[in-house]
Scaffold this active site. Structure first.
Site, PDB file in Angstrom:
ATOM      1  CD  GLU A 167      -2.446   1.276   2.757  1.00  0.00           C
ATOM      2  OE1 GLU A 167      -2.796   2.384   3.209  1.00  0.00           O
ATOM      3  OE2 GLU A 167      -2.674   0.203   3.354  1.00  0.00           O
ATOM      4  CD  GLU A 172      -3.629   7.736   5.334  1.00  0.00           C
ATOM      5  OE1 GLU A 172      -4.530   6.950   5.644  1.00  0.00           O
ATOM      6  OE2 GLU A 172      -2.442   7.392   5.157  1.00  0.00           O
TER       7      GLU A 172
END
Length: 347
Positions: A167, A172
């Site tokens: 990932e 974020e």
């Protein structure tokens, strides 16, 4: 498959976070319910070459405007990160104006009109690209991004059978975080030097261990120092561009505020060799990327509270509790992604 024992960074002021690299007090189960799709390649669409004699990057996919929703799937299941959201289908999201196009900008948002009970869930969206890739240059131009109390937005990529295919978290954060956090999670062995030696990145290393463990899923991450890289600062600057390059040498991520986007990106002839040092970088000197990253889809979502934003709420400066924040629709006026485009290039 759902993971419930992995751990994460709690959101703290930068100076505190940098000093707590061994903190494993908060749980963050990343998106283990991601469904693998068939890997697809498309060699059509040549669009120029990079400068300096480098191999060209050819346009592979371009997502923009009204066609955006045709090429991405709307996730409808329970949030794998245990956020207090009801993810909507395409038809539901469009009908409720949680997904729409305005002035050629693709908008994804959270319900900001309904009052929900404390402890309840709020309607939101999570989109996954229908195609997957094993490497490439990915350029995302955002006009604005979500932020605010209880809000956990993310633009990221992930492979099947999490965490085995890895990932990459590109944009974020949680609540009113000041700067962006860039993180790599792997299922196989992967670790950066703990002292930061040999890392060609200008971001601050906040943890070196990339491999997800049963008791530690922080990933190896970098923190930006530019307040234009996240949230209110990002939006005030007119948004910007996140570019990440994934090849046999590793993964690099650059952030460009609106006023500093390179001309070669604006002209669709991207040349990463001209962009200077990246904000975040994971070199193949430290990881075998052929085995820890593969078949990645792109994902854009907005969740609320959950495994990261929930535990981090008490230190966020936000009033009350995370559940109380979700109940008040006034908290979600800025909970919007504005996507100018996302382009994928292959070499």
């Amino acid at each position: 498959m759902r993971l419930t024992t992995t751990l994460v960074f709690s959101l703290l002021p930068i100076a505190v976070l940098a000093g707590r690299s061994s903190d494993t007090s908060h749980i963050r189960a990343r998106h283990a319910a991601h469904a693998a799709s068939l890997h697809a390649r498309d060699d059509a669409g040549y669009n120029g070459t990079t400068s300096g004699g480098n191999p060209p990057y050819n346009i592979h996919e371009h997502y923009q405007g009204q066609s955006f929703f045709n090429d991405w799937s709307f996730f409808e299941g329970d949030d794998p990160t245990h956020g207090s959201v009801n993810y909507q289908s395409r038809d539901q999201a469009i009908a409720k104006k949680l997904a729409y196009v305005k002035d050629n900008v693709t908008v994804l948002t959270v319900d900001s009109t309904s009052t929900v009970p404390v402890g309840g869930k709020r309607d939101s969206v999570r989109l996954t690209s229908k195609k997957t890739w094993d490497r490439g240059l990915f350029i995302a131009d955002f006009a604005y991004m979500p932020h605010g109390c209880s809000i956990w937005p993310a633009y990221w990529s992930v492979g099947p059978n999490w965490p085995m295919a890895g990932e990459i978290d590109i944009l974020e954060g949680v609540h009113n975080q000041q700067t962006n956090q860039y993180t790599l999670h792997t299922g196989g062995p992967c670790s950066l030097p703990a002292d930061g030696s040999g890392i060609d990145a200008i971001g601050s290393l906040i943890w070196h261990g990339c491999q997800s463990q049963p008791t530690d899923n922080r990933g190896c991450g970098f923190l930006d120092s530019d307040t234009r890289s996240y949230g209110a600062g990002f939006n005030s600057a007119g948004g910007g561009v996140l570019a990440h390059e994934w090849n046999s040498q590793g993964v690099k991520i650059w952030f460009f505020p609106r006023a500093e986007v390179p001309a070669d990106i604006n002209s669709d002839h991207p040349n990463p060799t001209s962009w200077g040092r990246p904000i975040a970088a994971w070199s193949s000197k430290f990881c075998d990327f052929s085995s820890v990253l593969y078949q990645h889809s792109l994902i854009i979502d907005i969740t609320l509270c959950g495994d990261w934003a929930g535990p981090a709420y008490s230190g966020s400066g936000c009033p009350g509790t995370c559940a109380q924040a979700i109940a008040d629709p006034a908290n979600f006026a800025a909970a919007k992604w504005g996507i100018n485009y996302i382009s994928v290039f292959q070499s």
